[in-house]
Scaffold this active site. Structure first.
Site, PDB file in Angstrom:
ATOM      1  N   LYS A 272     136.869  31.654  13.443  1.00 17.95           N
ATOM      2  CA  LYS A 272     136.069  30.461  13.130  1.00 17.95           C
ATOM      3  C   LYS A 272     135.675  30.605  11.663  1.00 17.95           C
ATOM      4  O   LYS A 272     134.596  31.117  11.328  1.00 17.95           O
ATOM      5  CB  LYS A 272     134.836  30.433  14.042  1.00 17.95           C
ATOM      6  CG  LYS A 272     133.857  29.308  13.764  1.00 17.95           C
ATOM      7  CD  LYS A 272     134.293  27.984  14.327  1.00 17.95           C
ATOM      8  CE  LYS A 272     133.382  26.866  13.864  1.00 17.95           C
ATOM      9  NZ  LYS A 272     133.817  25.547  14.356  1.00 17.95           N
TER      10      LYS A 272
ATOM     11  N   ASN B 127     140.477  16.526  26.836  1.00 12.24           N
ATOM     12  CA  ASN B 127     139.298  17.240  27.318  1.00 12.24           C
ATOM     13  C   ASN B 127     138.169  16.236  27.569  1.00 12.24           C
ATOM     14  O   ASN B 127     137.670  15.605  26.630  1.00 12.24           O
ATOM     15  CB  ASN B 127     138.868  18.267  26.267  1.00 12.24           C
ATOM     16  CG  ASN B 127     137.645  19.032  26.707  1.00 12.24           C
ATOM     17  OD1 ASN B 127     137.567  19.483  27.847  1.00 12.24           O
ATOM     18  ND2 ASN B 127     136.678  19.174  25.818  1.00 12.24           N
TER      19      ASN B 127
HETATM   20  N1  LIG Z   1     135.448  19.556  29.728  1.00 14.60           N
HETATM   21  C1  LIG Z   1     134.158  19.752  29.508  1.00 14.60           C
HETATM   22  N2  LIG Z   1     133.267  19.693  30.524  1.00 14.60           N
HETATM   23  C2  LIG Z   1     131.951  19.879  30.293  1.00 14.60           C
HETATM   24  N3  LIG Z   1     131.421  20.152  29.117  1.00 14.60           N
HETATM   25  C3  LIG Z   1     132.258  20.244  28.058  1.00 14.60           C
HETATM   26  C4  LIG Z   1     133.653  20.051  28.205  1.00 14.60           C
HETATM   27  N4  LIG Z   1     134.225  20.209  26.984  1.00 14.60           N
HETATM   28  C5  LIG Z   1     133.230  20.511  26.127  1.00 14.60           C
HETATM   29  N5  LIG Z   1     132.058  20.531  26.769  1.00 14.60           N
HETATM   30  C6  LIG Z   1     130.745  20.819  26.164  1.00 14.60           C
HETATM   31  O1  LIG Z   1     130.584  19.925  25.055  1.00 14.60           O
HETATM   32  C7  LIG Z   1     129.995  20.609  23.968  1.00 14.60           C
HETATM   33  C8  LIG Z   1     130.940  20.545  22.776  1.00 14.60           C
HETATM   34  O2  LIG Z   1     132.109  21.315  23.068  1.00 14.60           O
HETATM   35  P1  LIG Z   1     132.688  22.313  21.994  1.00 14.60           P
HETATM   36  O3  LIG Z   1     133.827  23.047  22.616  1.00 14.60           O
HETATM   37  O4  LIG Z   1     131.602  23.139  21.413  1.00 14.60           O
HETATM   38  O5  LIG Z   1     133.208  21.250  20.909  1.00 14.60           O
HETATM   39  P2  LIG Z   1     133.630  21.458  19.373  1.00 14.60           P
HETATM   40  O6  LIG Z   1     134.003  22.898  19.233  1.00 14.60           O
HETATM   41  O7  LIG Z   1     134.764  20.523  19.156  1.00 14.60           O
HETATM   42  O8  LIG Z   1     132.440  21.065  18.552  1.00 14.60           O
HETATM   43  C9  LIG Z   1     129.700  22.034  24.433  1.00 14.60           C
HETATM   44  O9  LIG Z   1     128.387  22.105  24.902  1.00 14.60           O
HETATM   45  C10 LIG Z   1     130.684  22.226  25.593  1.00 14.60           C
HETATM   46  O10 LIG Z   1     130.236  23.156  26.548  1.00 14.60           O
HETATM   47 MG   LIG Z   2     133.295  24.329  17.962  1.00 14.87          MG
END
Ligand SMILES: Nc1ncnc2c1ncn2[C@@H]1O[C@H](COP(=O)(O)OP(=O)(O)O)[C@@H](O)[C@H]1O
Ligand SMILES: [Mg+2]
Length: 244
Positions: free
Chosen positions: A33, A197
């Site tokens: 990251k 997703n």
């Molecule tokens: N398929 C999913 N179901 C439930 N919660 C999700 C899902 N995908 C992402 N989230 C939640 O949404 C938020 C953003 O996801 P994240 O992976 O951190 O996104 P990014 O890295 O693109 O900013 C987090 O709190 C994550 O746990």
């Molecule tokens: Mg992220």
């Protein structure tokens, strides 16, 4: 293989999908990251939850600062966070900070972006420029090793980089997905696959949206992750396949 994971937006699920793909991958694996804004101040320095989640699925023993070399406390656009502390980001500077031999040596390595594909670094540069520079750097690394008498299979694993696009399924994501695909292809990147997703638990007509995307996306489909009650790497991994 080495992948750069981008998304249709911030909060599209890049970290969850990256961690899930790492959980699925075999062998020496590592998630990076490079730029994180939104960090906790700890005794050991700034710590970002994305980097820690990727680190938890990595097994190459890298230190935190190797996984996340550039970190800012406030959860704001990185180039603005940087300007607050009188730092100028540049595409080459980010590459120099983040490049690690594990990106070349790993059986499976991925780099999570920040925000979406065209994340500004300031001064007219973007994180997408760093990805393009990384492509060139990988080729140089390979030719350097290739000329060396110490050539081993291990050091020539990852000679190219491909992108994985996470589409955060919510109203408006079709436009974001198509524009991101267009930009990636126009930038000369190869898309190893895309993931649908479901970030919005209540997205209407999810099946129809998914079907439309499947028709319009040109890259391999790596899976649909529903909205999960417990969005852990392990839970999401069951819905995904690794890129070929
Ligand atoms: N398929 C999913 N179901 C439930 N919660 C999700 C899902 N995908 C992402 N989230 C939640 O949404 C938020 C953003 O996801 P994240 O992976 O951190 O996104 P990014 O890295 O693109 O900013 C987090 O709190 C994550 O746990
Ligand atoms: Mg992220």
């Amino acid at each position: 293989m080495l992948y750069f994971v981008t998304g249709t937006d911030t909060d599209s699920g890049k970290t969850l999908i990256s961690a899930a793909l790492l959980a699925k991958a075999q062998g020496h694996k590592c998630g990076f990251k490079p730029i994180a804004s939104g960090c906790d101040v700890t005794e050991d320095g700034l710590r970002n939850s994305d980097a820690l989640m990727l680190m938890a699925q990595s097994n190459m023993g890298l230190a935190y600062h190797e996984i996340n070399p550039i970190s800012f406390a406030p959860a704001i656009a990185p180039h603005i966070a940087a300007s607050q502390v009188n730092i100028a980001l540049s595409a080459q500077g980010v590459l120099d900070s983040m490049f690690h031999p594990a990106m070349v040596n790993a059986d499976f390595a991925l780099i999570e972006g920040a925000g979406g594909w065209r994340l500004p670094l300031g001064n007219g540069e973007y994180l997408s420029d760093t990805v393009k520079l990384l492509q060139t750097r990988l080729q140089q690394e390979t030719s350097t090793y290739g000329n060396s008498v110490q050539l081993t299979h291990a050091v020539t694993k990852n000679t190219t980089l491909e992108v994985i696009l996470v589409v955060g399924m919510k109203l408006g994501c079709l436009n974001h997905a198509l524009l991101t695909q267009e930009a990636l292809l126009a930038d000369g990147l190869s898309i190893a696959g895309w993931v649908a997703n479901q970030v919005d638990a209540d997205m209407a007509f999810i099946d129809d949206n998914l079907q439309s995307l499947q028709q319009m996306m040109q890259a391999p489909f790596l899976g649909y992750v529903p909205h999960l009650a417990n969005p852990s790497a392990e839970n999401a991994a069951g819905y995904l396949q690794l890129p070929q």
